[in-house]
Design an enzyme around this catalytic site. Structure first.
Site, PDB file in Angstrom:
ATOM      1  N   HIS A 285       0.827  -1.209   0.000  1.00 24.47           N
ATOM      2  CA  HIS A 285       0.000   0.000   0.000  1.00 24.47           C
ATOM      3  C   HIS A 285       0.855   1.250   0.000  1.00 24.47           C
ATOM      4  CE1 HIS A 285       0.481  -0.789   4.404  1.00 24.47           C
ATOM      5  NE2 HIS A 285       0.580   0.510   4.494  1.00 24.47           N
TER       6      HIS A 285
ATOM      7  N   GLU B 220       7.646   1.022   5.104  1.00 22.60           N
ATOM      8  CA  GLU B 220       7.107  -0.031   5.955  1.00 22.60           C
ATOM      9  C   GLU B 220       7.336  -1.361   5.251  1.00 22.60           C
ATOM     10  OE1 GLU B 220       2.840   0.296   6.368  1.00 22.60           O
ATOM     11  OE2 GLU B 220       2.775  -1.087   8.068  1.00 22.60           O
TER      12      GLU B 220
ATOM     13  N   HIS C  85       3.848   7.170   3.781  1.00 19.96           N
ATOM     14  CA  HIS C  85       4.799   6.058   3.648  1.00 19.96           C
ATOM     15  C   HIS C  85       4.361   5.106   2.549  1.00 19.96           C
ATOM     16  CE1 HIS C  85       1.933   4.272   6.672  1.00 19.96           C
ATOM     17  NE2 HIS C  85       2.152   3.162   6.007  1.00 19.96           N
TER      18      HIS C  85
HETATM   19 CO    CO Z   1       1.131   1.323   6.311  1.00 20.00          CO
END
Ligand code: CO
Length: 134
Positions: free
Chosen positions: A7, A130, A79
């Site tokens: 994502h 991440e 992010h």
């Molecule tokens: Co995230």
């Protein structure tokens, strides 16, 4: 080592307005809002055919995205998240390469119920990164 893009997270100061933009203007499928008090955010998932966009709105006094929104009042990309098969192996490899893992370095359970770590933006092209174990 990294696999698919899981994502892209976009911080917003007004989640309702963000939902209106993605569900209304852009015509995307958007989930119901979900509170994540441990992470200081309320989140919706925008489901795209090849990945997800997460819209993050701060909740609580110490939300980690509150400061980001002070600097980026109209919101912005917060992010990116890549998938890995083994988060501990990935973390150990990156630490051996000199990359900084945020927090205490131990994986936490992320928004999808899977272990995640965050990597320092300065080590990854200025982008908070991440990793999520799939
Ligand atoms: Co995230």
């Amino acid at each position: 080592m990294i696999g698919r893009l899981n994502h892209v997270a976009i911080a917003v100061s007004d989640l309702k307005a963000g939902i209106a933009t993605y569900a209304g203007v852009l015509g995307a499928k958007v989930s119901e809002p979900q509170e994540e008090p441990d992470h200081g955010v309320r989140v919706v998932f925008v489901e795209l055919p090849n990945t997800k966009i997460e819209l993050l709105e701060p909740i609580g006094e110490n939300s980690p995205i509150a400061k980001f929104l002070e600097k980026n009042p109209s919101g912005g990309i917060h992010h990116v998240c890549y998938e890995v098969e083994d988060i501990l192996a990935a973390r150990d490899k990156l630490k051996a390469e000199g990359a900084r893992v945020l927090g205490d370095g131990e994986p936490k359970i992320g928004a999808h119920g899977k272990p995640v770590i965050f990597l320092h933006p300065k080590d990854f092209c200025g982008t908070l990164t991440e990793l999520e174990q799939i």
